[in-house]
Enzyme design. Structure first.
Site, PDB file in Angstrom:
ATOM      1  CG  HIS A  76      11.941  13.335  78.527  1.00  0.00           C
ATOM      2  ND1 HIS A  76      11.684  12.103  77.978  1.00  0.00           N
ATOM      3  CD2 HIS A  76      12.150  13.119  79.845  1.00  0.00           C
ATOM      4  CE1 HIS A  76      11.745  11.185  78.934  1.00  0.00           C
ATOM      5  NE2 HIS A  76      12.012  11.772  80.079  1.00  0.00           N
ATOM      6  CG  ASP A 189      10.747   8.293  81.825  1.00  0.00           C
ATOM      7  OD1 ASP A 189      10.831   9.484  81.528  1.00  0.00           O
ATOM      8  OD2 ASP A 189      11.741   7.567  82.029  1.00  0.00           O
ATOM      9  CD  GLU A 221      15.532  12.564  80.104  1.00  0.00           C
ATOM     10  OE1 GLU A 221      15.921  12.685  81.276  1.00  0.00           O
ATOM     11  OE2 GLU A 221      15.181  11.453  79.622  1.00  0.00           O
ATOM     12  CD  GLU A 222      14.330   8.248  78.752  1.00  0.00           C
ATOM     13  OE1 GLU A 222      15.380   7.834  79.283  1.00  0.00           O
ATOM     14  OE2 GLU A 222      13.258   8.365  79.377  1.00  0.00           O
ATOM     15  CG  ASP A 244      11.648  12.954  83.521  1.00  0.00           C
ATOM     16  OD1 ASP A 244      10.846  12.015  83.336  1.00  0.00           O
ATOM     17  OD2 ASP A 244      12.711  13.073  82.881  1.00  0.00           O
ATOM     18  CG  HIS A 332      13.518   3.553  81.453  1.00  0.00           C
ATOM     19  ND1 HIS A 332      14.848   3.858  81.271  1.00  0.00           N
ATOM     20  CD2 HIS A 332      12.884   4.749  81.509  1.00  0.00           C
ATOM     21  CE1 HIS A 332      15.012   5.167  81.231  1.00  0.00           C
ATOM     22  NE2 HIS A 332      13.826   5.728  81.386  1.00  0.00           N
TER      23      HIS A 332
END
Ligand code: ZN
Length: 372
Positions: A76, A189, A221-222, A244, A332
Site C-alpha cells: 500500500h 509502513d 489500506e489504512e 507490508d 504508525h
C-alpha cells in the site's frame, strides 16, 4: 545455497535509496498520487502495461509465458494521516485522524498539509504545559485538545494559504539512515513494501517466468484495505501476496515471548493477523521457497492489525493469499525503524517465488474436488 552477501547488500542499498524518496513524500489515504508517481517512474521499464484504476491503485502487469498463473503482489502507498475539519477565526485548525495514528505520537509534531496550492508546513500544538493541572500534565492530550498552527493569525489568512476543510496532512519527518542497514522515518509502513515491489520487478527483469505478475501499489489500506479489495476483484489472481510491515517488539522492556519479530532476522512469513489466517498450504509453499533459496525468515502471528492480504483473501469466491512482512519498530509513529536487509531478502524471496511458480503447483493450493 545462501543468497550471496553481494546481492543482499546491492538490493538493500537500492531499497534504501528508494525508501528515502518514498518515505519523504506525502501520501495520506485517498491522495496517494505523489507516491504513485515515484513508483510508476521506477517500474515502467519493467512492466508491459501500467495503469491507474478508479480508486487510485497503480497496477503494473508483467506478462509471463503462455498459460501461466496470475500472481498479485500488493503493497500500500498510503500512510496514516490527518484531515482538517474546521478553520478557527484565530487561524488555528481542528483535525481528525485518517487511519490509525495514535494521539501519543501527535502532540508537538510537524505536519505537512496538502492543499490545492501546494504543501503547507504546520505544527501540532496544545495547551501550554505550564497552564495544565498536574493530573492533566500526566496524560496524553486527547485529539479535541490538539490543533494545527500554520503561523496564520486569522481564518482569512489560512484560506489565502490555500487550506480548506477536507485537506489532508501527514507527519513531517525526514528519512535517515542510522547504524548500518537500520533506517528510520515516517510512513515506512508501507513505503518499504512499495520499495520491495519495485525491487522484485527489477530482479525479475532478467528472468523468464511462467506467471504473469500483477504488481499493485494499493490505495486506502489504512482506512480499511479498500484499494486492494477492488484490485483483487478485477485481477482474480491464482495467488495474492501482500507485502507490508509487521510488529517488531524487539526493544527494551519487552519480554522475549512478546517480541513477535526481530529486526535483521529476515522477512516474516505471515501465519495469522486479526483479519487473516493463511492456509497451511500457502504458508508451506512460501516457506519452501525461502528454505530452498537459503533466505532467512521468521513466522508472524499477531492478534491486532491486518493488511491488504485480508481483503484479497475474501474477494469473490475466495483467493489463495499469503503475506510477507518487514519487521518494523514503533509502527504508525514518526520514527518507524527497520533493517534494509530484511526488505532486500523479501524482494529476493518474492522474485524467486514468482520465477518458479506454475499453474499446476498453484492449483494445488486451492480447494480439492472430492467427487465428480
Ligand atoms: Zn501497512
Amino acid at each position: 545455497m545462501p543468497v550471496s552477501e553481494e546481492l543482499i547488500s546491492k538490493v538493500a542499498e537500492e531499497v534504501g535509496q528508494l525508501l528515502k524518496e518514498l518515505s519523504d513524500s506525502a501520501g495520506p489515504s485517498g491522495m496517494e498520487e505523489e507516491v504513485r508517481d515515484i513508483i510508476a517512474r521506477e517500474v515502467k521499464d519493467y512492466v508491459d502495461r501500467l495503469e491507474v484504476d478508479a480508486l487510485g491503485n497503480l497496477i503494473g502487469i508483467k506478462r509471463g509465458t503462455e498459460g501461466g498463473p496470475k500472481i498479485m503482489i500488493a503493497s500500500h502507498m498510503d500512510e496514516v494521516g490527518l484531515i482538517i475539519t474546521y478553520i478557527g477565526k484565530d487561524g488555528f485548525l481542528k483535525f481528525t485522524k485518517v487511519g490509525g495514528v495514535s494521539e501519543r505520537y501527535l502532540n508537538a509534531q510537524r505536519v505537512v498539509i496538502k492543499t490545492r496550492k501546494g504543501k503547507v508546513l504546520g505544527v501540532i500544538g496544545s495547551k501550554p504545559v505550564h497552564l495544565l493541572k498536574p493530573e492533566e500534565a500526566q496524560k496524553v492530550s486527547p485529539l479535541e485538545e490538539l490543533f494545527i498552527d500554520v503561523g496564520a493569525s486569522s481564518e482569512e489568512e489560512v484560506k489565502k494559504m490555500g487550506i480548506r476543510v477536507g485537506d489532508r496532512a501527514v507527519l513531517d519527518r525526514e528519512f535517515k539512515r542510522m547504524n548500518g542497514y537500520v533506517v528510520t522515518g515516517k510512513a515506512l509502513d508501507d513505503r518499504v513494501g512499495c520499495a520491495v515491489l519495485i525491487e522484485t520487478l527489477k530482479l525479475l527483469s532478467e528472468k523468464d517466468h511462467n506467471a504473469t505478475v500483477y504488481a499493485v501499489a494499493t490505495s486506502q489500506e489504512e482506512v480499511g484495505l479498500r484499494g486492494a479489495r477492488v484490485a483483487a476483484f478485477r485481477i482474480k489472481p491464482d495467488l495474492g501476496i501482500a507485502v507490508d510491515v509487521t510488529i517488531a517488539n524487539d526493544v527494551a522492556g519487552v519480554s522475549e515471548s512478546d517480541r513477535v519479530t526481530r529486526l535483521g532476522k529476515g522477512p516474516a512469513i505471515k501465519v495469522m493477523d486479526s483479519g487473516l489466517l493463511v492456509s497451511p498450504r500457502v504458508q508451506e509453499y512460501i516457506i519452501e521457497v525461502a528454505e530452498r533459496e537459503g533466505i532467512p525468515y521468521q513466522l508472524e502471528v499477531i492478534s491486532k492489525g491486518s493488511t491488504d492480504a485480508a481483503a484479497i483473501q475474501l474477494t469473490r469466491e475466495g483467493i489463495v493469499t499469503g503475506a510477507v512482512s518487514i519487521p518494523t519498530r514503533y509502527l504508525h509513529s514518526p520514527v518507524e525503524t527497520l533493517n534494509l536487509k530484511d526488505a532486500a531478502y523479501a524482494s529476493i524471496l518474492l522474485s524467486k517465488l514468482i520465477e518458479r511458480a506454475n499453474k499446476k503447483d498453484l492449483e494445488k493450493l486451492k480447494g480439492d474436488i472430492l467427487k465428480g
